[in-house]
Scaffold this active site. Sequence first.
Site, PDB file in Angstrom:
ATOM      1  N   TYR A 117       6.061  23.894 -90.763  1.00 42.18           N
ATOM      2  CA  TYR A 117       5.212  22.799 -90.267  1.00 42.18           C
ATOM      3  C   TYR A 117       4.906  21.793 -91.378  1.00 42.18           C
ATOM      4  CZ  TYR A 117       1.763  20.413 -87.399  1.00 42.18           C
ATOM      5  OH  TYR A 117       1.083  19.452 -86.686  1.00 42.18           O
TER       6      TYR A 117
ATOM      7  N   LYS B 221       8.098  16.398 -86.459  1.00 42.60           N
ATOM      8  CA  LYS B 221       9.081  16.213 -87.523  1.00 42.60           C
ATOM      9  C   LYS B 221       9.814  14.856 -87.480  1.00 42.60           C
ATOM     10  CE  LYS B 221       8.722  19.993 -89.808  1.00 42.60           C
ATOM     11  NZ  LYS B 221       7.369  19.675 -90.259  1.00 42.60           N
TER      12      LYS B 221
ATOM     13  N   PRO C  38       8.948  16.563 -80.011  1.00 43.97           N
ATOM     14  CA  PRO C  38       7.819  16.250 -80.889  1.00 43.97           C
ATOM     15  C   PRO C  38       6.952  17.447 -81.291  1.00 43.97           C
ATOM     16  CG  PRO C  38       7.353  15.555 -78.645  1.00 43.97           C
ATOM     17  CD  PRO C  38       8.776  16.021 -78.659  1.00 43.97           C
TER      18      PRO C  38
ATOM     19  N   HIS D 228      -5.271  17.572 -93.291  1.00 42.85           N
ATOM     20  CA  HIS D 228      -5.483  18.798 -92.513  1.00 42.85           C
ATOM     21  C   HIS D 228      -4.858  19.990 -93.221  1.00 42.85           C
ATOM     22  CE1 HIS D 228      -6.550  17.164 -88.254  1.00 42.85           C
ATOM     23  NE2 HIS D 228      -7.244  16.592 -89.212  1.00 42.85           N
TER      24      HIS D 228
ATOM     25  N   TYR E 180      -2.527  23.277 -80.486  1.00 38.24           N
ATOM     26  CA  TYR E 180      -1.289  23.407 -79.704  1.00 38.24           C
ATOM     27  C   TYR E 180      -1.531  24.534 -78.703  1.00 38.24           C
ATOM     28  CZ  TYR E 180       1.257  20.621 -83.219  1.00 38.24           C
ATOM     29  OH  TYR E 180       1.699  19.616 -84.048  1.00 38.24           O
TER      30      TYR E 180
HETATM   31  C1  PHB Z   1       0.533  13.025 -82.237  1.00 34.67           C
HETATM   32  O1  PHB Z   1      -0.571  12.940 -82.768  1.00 34.67           O
HETATM   33  O2  PHB Z   1       0.995  12.105 -81.541  1.00 34.67           O
HETATM   34  C2  PHB Z   1       1.319  14.267 -82.422  1.00 34.67           C
HETATM   35  C3  PHB Z   1       0.865  15.236 -83.300  1.00 34.67           C
HETATM   36  C4  PHB Z   1       1.571  16.398 -83.471  1.00 34.67           C
HETATM   37  C5  PHB Z   1       2.739  16.592 -82.776  1.00 34.67           C
HETATM   38  C6  PHB Z   1       3.222  15.628 -81.915  1.00 34.67           C
HETATM   39  C7  PHB Z   1       2.492  14.456 -81.732  1.00 34.67           C
HETATM   40  O3  PHB Z   1       3.424  17.762 -82.937  1.00 34.67           O
END
Ligand code: PHB
Length: 397
Positions: free
Chosen positions: A386, A298, A294, A72, A202
Site C-alpha cells: 500500500y 496506485k 483504484p 496517514h 475500506y
Molecule cells: C480517493 O480518495 O479518491 C481514493 C482513495 C483511495 C483509493 C481510491 C480512491 O484506494
Amino acid sequence: MRTQVAIIGAGPSGLLLGQLLHKAGIDAVIVERQSGEYVLGRIRAGILEQVTADLLDEAGVGARMHREGLVHEGIELLVHGTRHRVDLHKYSGGSTVVVYGQTELTRDLMDARAGAGLTTFYEAEQVQVGGFDGNAPFVTFRGKDGREQRIDCDFIAGCDGYHGVCRASVPKDRIREYEKVYPFGWLGLLSDTPPVSEELIYANSARGFALCSMRSHTRSRYYLQVPLTDNVKDWSDDAFWDELRLRLDDKARESLVTGPSLEKSIAPLRSFVVEPLRFGRLFLAGDAGHIVPPTGAKGLNLAATDVKYLSAALIEYFKERSEAGIDHYSERCLRRVWRAERFSWWFTSLMHQFPDDGPIGTKFQLAELDYLLNSEAGLRSIAENYVGLPLDFAEGR
Ligand code: PHB
Ligand code: APR
C-alpha cells in the site's frame, strides 16, 4: 516549432515530466486536447506514496502538499462489520502516505508551469504523432486559434492517458495488451462534509465494497461498488448515503455526516498493461501504458514513477549522450507496474462482491482476511504494497 521533448497530455504525468525536464534545463512543450479547467475538473484519487511526495519536492512543487496534505499512518479494513486497523507505518518499516487530491497536485503543477512561462497548447484538436521510428519525430495538431501546427522534436512522451493518441499510433504487431475488466464499477461522491473517520476505511460488506476517503478535514470522498449496468442519474444523493450506511458499521453510521454532492460519477474497474512502453523515440507513461483498479490507490503513483524513470533517462541522454536509460525505460517501469497491478488486482478481489463466485467466494475472502489481519506477515504484505515500493526497487533485486 522545435523542442527537445514533445509531451502529449497535461494530466499529472505530462505536467510532472515537463517540470522535471524544465528543472534539468531540457526544453519541452505540452500539447493537451482539453482546456486546463476541464483537466482540473476531473475528480480522481488522492493518495500519494512517499516516493510520489518526494518527486513533487524534487520538481519544486511540494510546498502546498506539505502544508495542506494529510499524512496517514494507517488504513482501516471493515470486514463484514468488524474493523481492523492496518498500521502502515509500523508494518512498512516507517513509511506513510499523504492524502492530497489529484486536482490539487495538477493545479500546483499547472501553476508552476505557467509561472516559468513554459509552453502548453490547450484545446489542441486532431493531435497526431509520427516519425518516432526514425530520428525525426513530430507532432501535428490544430491549435485553439484554428491554425495547423507542427512540432519537431527529439522525443515524444505519450502522457495522454488511456484514450490517448500515442498508444493508438503504434502498429498493432509491435504492442501487446493485457486486460481484465471487472464485473462492477465504483460510484463516487464528493461532498463538503467532514470525513467519517480520521483514516480511510475500506469496507468488504455483504452488500458490496465501500470506501470512505477524504480530500481534507472538511471534504470527503466516498465510493460504492455498483453493477456496471447502473446509471449515475438513478442514484440520488439520499440513495447513495442510505446505501453507504448499510455497508458501514455502527460507529461509522453514527459519525457519518451527509450533505449535497459536489460531484457524482461511476467509473469502471480495469487492469490493463501494454508491453513494451517504448517504441523508438516514443515513450508511454502513466495511464497511456497501464490502468489499475483504484482499490490500491496506485494509478497516480505509478504515473509519477514512470515519469521519474523517463525524466532520468532523457536527462542522461541529453546531458551525457548515453542511451542506457532510454534503453531500460520500458523494462524498469514494467517491473514496478506489474507489482502494482498484482497488488491492485488482489486487493480488489479480496474486498468486492463477485456475484459469479457465489457464497463460497465470500467464505474464501473472509478466511483470507482472517489470516492476513491476524498475521505479522499478512499485515506487512498489505502495508508494504500500500505504501509502495522504493524507486530503486528494480535495480538488481
Ligand atoms: C480517493 O480518495 O479518491 C481514493 C482513495 C483511495 C483509493 C481510491 C480512491 O484506494
Ligand atoms: N491529444 C492530447 N492530449 C490528449 C489526447 C490527445 N489525443 N488524448 C488524451 N489527452 C489528454 C487528456 O485530456 C488528459 O488531460 O491526456 C491527459 C491524460 O491525463 P490522465 O488521464 O490524467 O493520465 P496521466 O497523466 O497518466 O495520469 C494518471 O490520472 O487517470 C488518473 O488514475 C489515473 O491517477 C492516475 C493518473
